[in-house]
Design a protein around this motif. Structure first.
Motif, PDB file in Angstrom:
ATOM      1  N   THR A 272       0.795  -1.225   0.000  1.00 33.09           N
ATOM      2  CA  THR A 272       0.000   0.000   0.000  1.00 33.09           C
ATOM      3  C   THR A 272       0.827   1.275   0.000  1.00 33.09           C
ATOM      4  N   LEU A 273       0.179   2.299  -0.564  1.00 34.24           N
ATOM      5  CA  LEU A 273       0.501   3.689  -0.281  1.00 34.24           C
ATOM      6  C   LEU A 273      -0.665   4.163   0.578  1.00 34.24           C
ATOM      7  N   PHE A 274      -0.433   4.281   1.876  1.00 35.94           N
ATOM      8  CA  PHE A 274      -1.515   4.617   2.793  1.00 35.94           C
ATOM      9  C   PHE A 274      -1.186   5.889   3.544  1.00 35.94           C
ATOM     10  N   ALA A 275      -1.942   6.937   3.244  1.00 35.52           N
ATOM     11  CA  ALA A 275      -1.790   8.206   3.964  1.00 35.52           C
ATOM     12  C   ALA A 275      -2.770   8.220   5.124  1.00 35.52           C
ATOM     13  N   LEU A 276      -2.263   8.459   6.314  1.00 30.66           N
ATOM     14  CA  LEU A 276      -3.088   8.431   7.524  1.00 30.66           C
ATOM     15  C   LEU A 276      -3.680   9.817   7.783  1.00 30.66           C
ATOM     16  N   PRO A 277      -5.003   9.928   7.814  1.00 27.41           N
ATOM     17  CA  PRO A 277      -5.602  11.233   8.118  1.00 27.41           C
ATOM     18  C   PRO A 277      -5.510  11.565   9.597  1.00 27.41           C
ATOM     19  N   ARG A 278      -5.669  12.825   9.925  1.00 26.42           N
ATOM     20  CA  ARG A 278      -5.676  13.218  11.332  1.00 26.42           C
ATOM     21  C   ARG A 278      -6.983  12.764  11.975  1.00 26.42           C
ATOM     22  N   THR A 279      -6.850  12.085  13.084  1.00 22.94           N
ATOM     23  CA  THR A 279      -7.981  11.649  13.893  1.00 22.94           C
ATOM     24  C   THR A 279      -7.612  11.904  15.350  1.00 22.94           C
ATOM     25  N   PRO A 280      -8.562  11.768  16.283  1.00 19.05           N
ATOM     26  CA  PRO A 280      -8.201  11.932  17.694  1.00 19.05           C
ATOM     27  C   PRO A 280      -7.065  11.029  18.135  1.00 19.05           C
ATOM     28  N   GLY A 281      -6.991   9.837  17.540  1.00 16.16           N
ATOM     29  CA  GLY A 281      -5.910   8.923  17.900  1.00 16.16           C
ATOM     30  C   GLY A 281      -4.655   9.096  17.074  1.00 16.16           C
ATOM     31  N   SER A 282      -4.716   9.919  16.023  1.00 20.63           N
ATOM     32  CA  SER A 282      -3.566  10.137  15.134  1.00 20.63           C
ATOM     33  C   SER A 282      -3.415  11.627  14.849  1.00 20.63           C
ATOM     34  N   PRO A 283      -2.976  12.383  15.855  1.00 16.78           N
ATOM     35  CA  PRO A 283      -2.901  13.837  15.688  1.00 16.78           C
ATOM     36  C   PRO A 283      -1.895  14.284  14.644  1.00 16.78           C
ATOM     37  N   GLY A 284      -0.976  13.401  14.245  1.00 20.84           N
ATOM     38  CA  GLY A 284       0.016  13.781  13.244  1.00 20.84           C
ATOM     39  C   GLY A 284      -0.407  13.482  11.824  1.00 20.84           C
ATOM     40  N   GLY A 285      -1.652  13.035  11.635  1.00 22.30           N
ATOM     41  CA  GLY A 285      -2.117  12.690  10.306  1.00 22.30           C
ATOM     42  C   GLY A 285      -2.380  13.907   9.435  1.00 22.30           C
ATOM     43  N   TYR A 286      -2.685  13.656   8.170  1.00 22.08           N
ATOM     44  CA  TYR A 286      -2.880  14.756   7.234  1.00 22.08           C
ATOM     45  C   TYR A 286      -4.218  15.442   7.439  1.00 22.08           C
ATOM     46  N   THR A 287      -4.278  16.686   7.037  1.00 27.42           N
ATOM     47  CA  THR A 287      -5.516  17.469   7.104  1.00 27.42           C
ATOM     48  C   THR A 287      -5.924  18.016   5.736  1.00 27.42           C
ATOM     49  N   ASP A 288      -5.065  17.842   4.734  1.00 30.75           N
ATOM     50  CA  ASP A 288      -5.376  18.349   3.398  1.00 30.75           C
ATOM     51  C   ASP A 288      -4.673  17.485   2.359  1.00 30.75           C
ATOM     52  N   HIS A 289      -4.943  17.800   1.098  1.00 29.32           N
ATOM     53  CA  HIS A 289      -4.363  17.013   0.008  1.00 29.32           C
ATOM     54  C   HIS A 289      -2.841  17.015   0.057  1.00 29.32           C
ATOM     55  N   ALA A 290      -2.242  18.171   0.327  1.00 28.96           N
ATOM     56  CA  ALA A 290      -0.782  18.255   0.329  1.00 28.96           C
ATOM     57  C   ALA A 290      -0.180  17.321   1.372  1.00 28.96           C
ATOM     58  N   GLY A 291      -0.808  17.243   2.531  1.00 27.80           N
ATOM     59  CA  GLY A 291      -0.299  16.347   3.559  1.00 27.80           C
ATOM     60  C   GLY A 291      -0.433  14.891   3.167  1.00 27.80           C
ATOM     61  N   ALA A 292      -1.564  14.540   2.562  1.00 26.72           N
ATOM     62  CA  ALA A 292      -1.765  13.168   2.112  1.00 26.72           C
ATOM     63  C   ALA A 292      -0.768  12.816   1.011  1.00 26.72           C
ATOM     64  N   ARG A 293      -0.565  13.733   0.084  1.00 23.20           N
ATOM     65  CA  ARG A 293       0.364  13.485  -1.019  1.00 23.20           C
ATOM     66  C   ARG A 293       1.785  13.301  -0.493  1.00 23.20           C
ATOM     67  N   GLY A 294       2.162  14.103   0.477  1.00 22.28           N
ATOM     68  CA  GLY A 294       3.502  13.993   1.038  1.00 22.28           C
ATOM     69  C   GLY A 294       3.744  12.624   1.654  1.00 22.28           C
ATOM     70  N   GLN A 295       2.761  12.111   2.391  1.00 22.06           N
ATOM     71  CA  GLN A 295       2.912  10.776   2.976  1.00 22.06           C
ATOM     72  C   GLN A 295       3.059   9.715   1.890  1.00 22.06           C
ATOM     73  N   ALA A 296       2.213   9.784   0.866  1.00 24.85           N
ATOM     74  CA  ALA A 296       2.248   8.774  -0.186  1.00 24.85           C
ATOM     75  C   ALA A 296       3.550   8.825  -0.972  1.00 24.85           C
ATOM     76  N   LEU A 297       4.053  10.029  -1.248  1.00 25.49           N
ATOM     77  CA  LEU A 297       5.315  10.151  -1.978  1.00 25.49           C
ATOM     78  C   LEU A 297       6.480   9.595  -1.170  1.00 25.49           C
ATOM     79  N   ALA A 298       6.462   9.806   0.137  1.00 26.61           N
ATOM     80  CA  ALA A 298       7.524   9.254   0.983  1.00 26.61           C
ATOM     81  C   ALA A 298       7.478   7.727   0.949  1.00 26.61           C
ATOM     82  N   GLN A 299       6.288   7.150   0.953  1.00 29.62           N
ATOM     83  CA  GLN A 299       6.167   5.699   0.895  1.00 29.62           C
ATOM     84  C   GLN A 299       6.580   5.162  -0.480  1.00 29.62           C
TER      85      GLN A 299
END
Length: 335
Positions: free
Chosen positions: A60-87
């Motif tokens: 997988t390329l799995f971008a983790l969104p921000r949730t109460p249990g995952s405060p470091g997750g993404y909040t917008d497209h740029a954050g999601a894209r950054g996670q996927a590109l790193a993977q």
């Protein structure tokens, strides 16, 4: 000694785990001794995958969104894209090091399986489509090697998902249409019912890389019988998930781990609906949970082979990998 069957896993979060600080090149004991992930005993390493006879997986390329249990997750497209590109970069580095081989077409899968054992074949699967800017951006990810996309995880910009009811958004309809045109298969896992049926109406290849039966465990994370029939009707395969909460309704941490027969129950249910030729593995091991939440007897990834023992003997080879092999060699990358 009988050699283990070909094993193909429909869902493994390899690069995501590496991003958590897990070195999958280590022996499992060494990984556990230095594991930065608390409360989730690791089961997957490259060595464990080799020991199990795993030749190919959907990685997988799995971008983790921000949730109460995952405060470091993404909040917008740029954050999601950054996670996927790193993977994506992680898979490429593994490929440069001879640990994996990224597979883009059915012919490449066939050649890989016909060759000597060595690098793990990886088909790139995007789980949750928020890293994709829009339908026009899909070509970038196809060029990068992505061949399967699940538009949802929870709710995304594209679709309703797990515990987040809703259909496809306008952007989601555009994306699924573009996927069909570029030969990217739809992963129906995580799609809410409304989004599932809308996506199927748009056509294209469909699989469910990791989805158990809603007839046995309630909730929109799982496939209804009608959904399972629809996936199989498009030639798709459904991967069995090894998470105890997805195997037995009401199971909670602290209870005895479910027996391996619970995996067989989901397999038999699907087989009764659509035939054994549409049932495969999508273990999702180490996908946000560890050994504590998997069936009894699965202490490490190589123990997946033992789970096959509870299936009918005449269907074990097909479920272990032949069904996924057939789908991959026929359909991967096909328009």
């Amino acid at each position: 000694m009988t050699s283990p069957p070909l094993l193909i896993d429909g869902h493994l979060d390899l690069a995501y785990n590496a991003g958590l600080g897990r070195d999958l090149t280590l022996d499992l004991g060494a990984l556990r001794a230095a594991d930065p992930v608390a409360g989730q005993t690791a089961t997957v390493t490259f060595g464990e995958l080799r020991a199990a006879g795993t030749r190919v997986c959907f990685g997988t390329l799995f971008a983790l969104p921000r949730t109460p249990g995952s405060p470091g997750g993404y909040t917008d497209h740029a954050g999601a894209r950054g996670q996927a590109l790193a993977q994506l970069d992680r898979y490429r580095r593994w490929e440069d090091g001879g640990l994996v081989r990224l597979l883009r077409t059915g012919r490449e899968v066939e050649a890989h399986l016909a060759g000597p054992e060595g690098a793990l074949g990886v088909v790139l699967l995007m789980e949750g489509a928020d890293p994709v800017r829009d339908a026009d951006d899909l070509g970038f990810w196809v060029e990068a090697g992505v061949r399967v996309i699940g538009p949802a995880w929870g709710r995304t910009r594209y679709a309703g998902g797990t515990d987040a009811p809703g259909g496809l958004t306008d952007a989601g309809r555009d994306l699924v249409t573009a996927m069909r045109g570029l030969g990217v298969a739809l992963d129906a896992s995580h799609l809410d019912d409304a989004a599932f049926w809308e996506a199927l109406d748009l056509g294209g290849r469909v699989v469910a890389t990791h989805a158990n039966s809603r007839a046995l465990v309630p909730g929109n994370r799982h496939l209804t019988d009608e959904m399972a029939r629809a996936v199989a009707g498009r030639g798709g395969v459904i991967g069995l998930v090894f998470l105890s909460t997805f195997l037995r309704a009401g199971w909670e941490v602290g209870q005895a781990r479910v027996p391996r027969s619970e995996v067989a129950a989901h397999a038999r249910h699907y087989a009764g609906l659509v035939g054994w030729e549409h049932v495969g593995l999508g273990t999702d091991l180490d996908g946000g949970f560890g050994r504590e939440k998997v069936p009894e007897g699965v202490e490490r990834y190589r123990d997946v082979l033992g789970v096959l023992d509870v299936l009918p003997a005449e269907h074990r080879v097909a479920v272990a990998g032949e069904n996924w092999r057939r789908w991959l060699t026929r359909y991967l990358g096909e328009r």
